[in-house]
Design a protein around this motif. Structure first.
Motif, PDB file in Angstrom:
ATOM      1  N   THR A   1      28.075  51.767  96.311  1.00 39.85           N
ATOM      2  CA  THR A   1      28.211  53.223  96.255  1.00 39.85           C
ATOM      3  C   THR A   1      28.198  53.803  97.663  1.00 39.85           C
ATOM      4  O   THR A   1      28.974  54.709  97.994  1.00 39.85           O
ATOM      5  CB  THR A   1      27.085  53.841  95.416  1.00 39.85           C
TER       6      THR A   1
ATOM      7  N   LYS B   1      23.764  46.040  89.052  1.00 42.73           N
ATOM      8  CA  LYS B   1      23.438  47.437  89.333  1.00 42.73           C
ATOM      9  C   LYS B   1      22.987  47.607  90.789  1.00 42.73           C
ATOM     10  O   LYS B   1      23.325  48.599  91.427  1.00 42.73           O
ATOM     11  CB  LYS B   1      22.340  47.926  88.380  1.00 42.73           C
TER      12      LYS B   1
ATOM     13  N   GLU C   1      31.893  57.207  93.108  1.00 44.77           N
ATOM     14  CA  GLU C   1      31.456  57.842  91.858  1.00 44.77           C
ATOM     15  C   GLU C   1      31.474  56.853  90.703  1.00 44.77           C
ATOM     16  O   GLU C   1      30.561  56.846  89.859  1.00 44.77           O
ATOM     17  CB  GLU C   1      32.344  59.043  91.562  1.00 44.77           C
ATOM     18  N   CYS C   2      32.493  56.004  90.663  1.00 45.01           N
ATOM     19  CA  CYS C   2      32.572  54.994  89.601  1.00 45.01           C
ATOM     20  C   CYS C   2      31.469  53.949  89.760  1.00 45.01           C
ATOM     21  O   CYS C   2      30.909  53.471  88.762  1.00 45.01           O
ATOM     22  CB  CYS C   2      33.944  54.332  89.610  1.00 45.01           C
TER      23      CYS C   2
ATOM     24  N   ARG D   1      39.688  56.701  88.764  1.00 44.67           N
ATOM     25  CA  ARG D   1      38.787  56.845  87.610  1.00 44.67           C
ATOM     26  C   ARG D   1      39.400  56.266  86.347  1.00 44.67           C
ATOM     27  O   ARG D   1      38.716  55.590  85.562  1.00 44.67           O
ATOM     28  CB  ARG D   1      38.430  58.322  87.423  1.00 44.67           C
TER      29      ARG D   1
ATOM     30  N   LYS E   1      26.471  54.236  82.740  1.00 42.71           N
ATOM     31  CA  LYS E   1      27.399  55.114  82.029  1.00 42.71           C
ATOM     32  C   LYS E   1      28.851  54.668  82.177  1.00 42.71           C
ATOM     33  O   LYS E   1      29.768  55.450  81.912  1.00 42.71           O
ATOM     34  CB  LYS E   1      27.252  56.543  82.541  1.00 42.71           C
ATOM     35  N   SER E   2      29.068  53.430  82.608  1.00 46.16           N
ATOM     36  CA  SER E   2      30.427  52.937  82.787  1.00 46.16           C
ATOM     37  C   SER E   2      30.640  51.692  81.948  1.00 46.16           C
ATOM     38  O   SER E   2      29.761  50.825  81.833  1.00 46.16           O
ATOM     39  CB  SER E   2      30.682  52.610  84.270  1.00 46.16           C
TER      40      SER E   2
ATOM     41  N   ARG F   1      24.045  53.941  86.794  1.00 41.12           N
ATOM     42  CA  ARG F   1      23.390  54.747  85.763  1.00 41.12           C
ATOM     43  C   ARG F   1      23.607  54.202  84.364  1.00 41.12           C
ATOM     44  O   ARG F   1      23.064  54.735  83.397  1.00 41.12           O
ATOM     45  CB  ARG F   1      23.913  56.182  85.826  1.00 41.12           C
TER      46      ARG F   1
ATOM     47  N   ASP G   1      28.313  55.357  88.442  1.00 38.71           N
ATOM     48  CA  ASP G   1      28.289  55.316  86.969  1.00 38.71           C
ATOM     49  C   ASP G   1      27.784  53.968  86.473  1.00 38.71           C
ATOM     50  O   ASP G   1      27.082  53.884  85.455  1.00 38.71           O
ATOM     51  CB  ASP G   1      29.689  55.596  86.407  1.00 38.71           C
TER      52      ASP G   1
END
Length: 607
Positions: free
Chosen positions: A97, A90, A563-564, A534, A572-573, A570, A567
């Motif tokens: 990012t 992360k 953006e990926c 995406r 969320k991926s 967060r 994710d």
């Protein structure tokens, strides 16, 4: 004024014994102040120049450790799908990012460097601003405390200490790049910004002296009796030229002229600055360090050119869509995505300079393994050397030239073989960067060296004629992929006239593909790059993405990757890791909608 404008006898360092002070003309507090750290003129080089060196070295060591951890991770990566996202991943995704995101300012058609680079530059600016302005006073309240204003003293030492790093960041055989894993062309942004920082600190150094001399009516006397003032101006003038002529629009439009004048102005600047410093304290140590570091790079670069051989010959072939193919038989080795600087010895005035070209072929000698044993390069004709290459290619007799090869340089830091899926995106001749990556994955998959199970290549071109550059190569690559490895290719033909007639629509129309079991598809219109990215990153596993194209092409890809990555941060991926590598070149013009045509200013030739 003494011979060669230096004090005699010429020394390595000037003495550190304080002299010339009249303690009776100062208060006890003032006399104590000029002997403390950060205020003492006789230790200012230790306080400010060394601090500058320590700061740069700390940053280099930090990113060297990051590179070491990255390389160890590449070597120890476990095979298979990594479904669990650790805290470490992360943190990596958070930095990436920033590394994949850019800012586009449409009003001036400006594409920023990646936000990771912007963050590093901001840290440089903040540090040197603090080092320059944090300590007070800026000017001595009593002239008996010294004739050198404190802010001028400290900014001068900061400027001198920046010089070695500024020069190293400009070199091709780049010592900083060697330890941090960053190629020389990606370090150019830091070369340009350190140049601006050094210029600003030089101005801060110069102005207080000028103001003080004018105020005291001593400017004419100092100018005629000492070398400090006129040598400072002699250094500041070429430095001003260097930073302003390096501004992107000027540099890109007049690149060949800029490059030659840049070397000349740099030599004048460093020579004048050397005389200006006049062996004050340890000032010349930084020039010896600069000479050693730059000299090492220079000798290493031209030494490698000699080792590469003096008998290489290049042949030229004119291709559709105003392209030229350069072929050079060789036994040299290189990695996919790397480039060489090529000097064409038989092309008249062009023999005076070398030009960088990405290699579109794999190194090797076995054609069955896609190792052609030749360097293949592609360039779009756009004045200068490329016009000359096409003229030679169209001649009835002479179609070759002796060449000198300097390299290889650059490439991709990551090992794409250890990722589960690889997405390759090329705009125009940007495909010359990504095709070798595809061929290398297939070749290593056949020998069991790759764990990659899916490769998808997207190639966007302006006209259908451009597809002839690599159509047969890609078709054979897809057909030759080993069992268990899914390889697919999609072409997008972005014909400008058709798009304008259609109101610049982004809608695509599929055409039937033949001979490849429908794993090579062809569409008309522009690719929806964010959607492609995406969707490719939606599934579990690890992903590597490489893109090469115009700035707007890479902007769309990088924004989607960012953006990926966010994710992943967060949670969320489903994707556990995304590695992104972007290469770019300048584009000629923009669509009315703001999306760049996939026809670069100089395609295939790197800047």
């Amino acid at each position: 004024m003494t011979l060669i404008w230096l004090d005699h006898p010429v020394l390595w360092h000037s003495p550190r014994i304080p002299s010339g002070y009249n303690s009776t003309a100062m208060t006890p507090e003032e006399f104590a102040l000029i002997r403390t750290r950060w205020h003492n003129w006789y230790t200012a080089d230790w306080d400010y120049a060394r601090t500058t060196v320590y700061f740069f070295c700390a940053g280099i060591v930090l990113f060297a450790l990051v590179n070491l951890l990255f390389q160890l991770g590449q070597r120890t990566r476990a095979a298979g799908v990594l479904r669990k996202v650790s805290l470490y991943r992360k943190v990596v995704a958070a930095w990436r990012t920033l590394g994949s995101r850019q800012i586009y300012v449409s009003a001036v058609n400006y594409y920023s460097p990646p936000l990771s680079a912007v963050t590093i530059v901001a840290a440089l600016v903040a540090f040197f601003a603090s080092l320059t302005f944090a300590v007070r006073p800026y000017l001595w309240p009593n002239m008996a405390m010294g004739h050198s204003p404190p802010i001028a003293t400290r900014s001068g030492w900061i400027s001198i200490a920046i010089l070695p790093f500024l020069l190293v960041l400009a070199t091709k055989v780049n010592l900083i790049g060697m330890v941090t894993g960053v190629s020389h062309e990606k370090l150019q942004v830091y070369h340009r910004w350190t140049a601006w920082i050094m210029y600003i600190t030089s101005l801060i150094h110069a102005f207080p002296f000028i103001v003080q001399c004018i105020r005291d009516g001593e400017m004419a006397t100092n100018w005629s009796t000492t070398s400090w003032y006129w040598t400072g101006v002699a250094a500041l003038v070429p430095q001003t030229w260097l930073v302003f002529m390096s501004w992107g629009p000027i540099r890109n439009r007049y690149y060949e002229t800029f490059k030659k004048l840049h070397f000349i102005a740099s030599a004048i600047f460093v020579s004048a600055l050397f005389i200006h410093c006049n062996f004050t304290l340890t000032s010349w140590d930084y020039f010896w360090a600069s000479a050693a570091l730059y000299g090492f790079s220079w000798f290493a670069r031209y030494g490698r050119t000699l080792v590469n051989g003096l008998n290489s010959d290049a042949s030229f072939e004119a291709l559709p869509d105003n392209m030229v193919k350069v072929t050079i038989p060789t036994k040299l080795k290189w990695r996919p995505g790397q480039h060489f600087f090529v000097r064409f010895l038989d092309l008249g005035i062009h023999a005076a300079s070398s030009h960088p070209f990405t290699v579109a072929s794999l190194a090797g000698s076995d054609p069955k393994d896609n190792g052609s044993g030749v360097i293949e390069m592609y360039a779009r004709v756009h004045g200068g050397i490329t016009t000359r290459l096409r003229a030679v290619a169209k001649q009835g007799s002479l179609k070759t030239s002796r060449v000198l090869l300097d390299g290889p340089y650059g490439g991709v830091e990551a090992n794409f073989q250890v990722y589960d899926r690889v997405l390759l995106l090329g705009g125009g001749s940007g495909v010359t960067f990504v095709v070798p990556l595809l061929l290398d994955i297939i070749r290593r998959s056949k020998s069991g060296e790759s764990t990659c199970r899916r490769v998808y290549l997207v190639w966007a071109v302006r006209t259908s004629d451009a597809l002839s550059w690599f159509n047969s190569v890609l078709s054979e690559a897809v057909k030759g992929a080993p069992e268990g490895v899914s390889v697919s290719v999609t072409y997008y033909v972005t014909d400008l006239a058709a798009l304008i007639d259609d109101g610049a629509s982004t809608e695509t129309k599929s055409e039937t593909s033949t001979g490849t079991d429908d794993i090579i598809a062809k569409h008309s219109g522009r690719p929806d790059l964010p959607c492609i990215v995406r969707e490719f990153c939606a599934d579990p596993g690890t992903v590597a993405i490489a893109t090469c194209g115009p700035s707007s092409f890479n902007l769309d890809v990088g924004t989607a990757v960012s953006e990926c990555e966010f994710d992943i941060v967060r949670g969320k991926s489903q994707c556990s890791e995304i590695y992104f590598h972007g290469e770019s070149y300048r584009s000629v013009r923009e669509y009315p909608s703001g999306t760049a045509m996939l026809t670069p200013n100089v395609v295939g030739e790197r800047r």
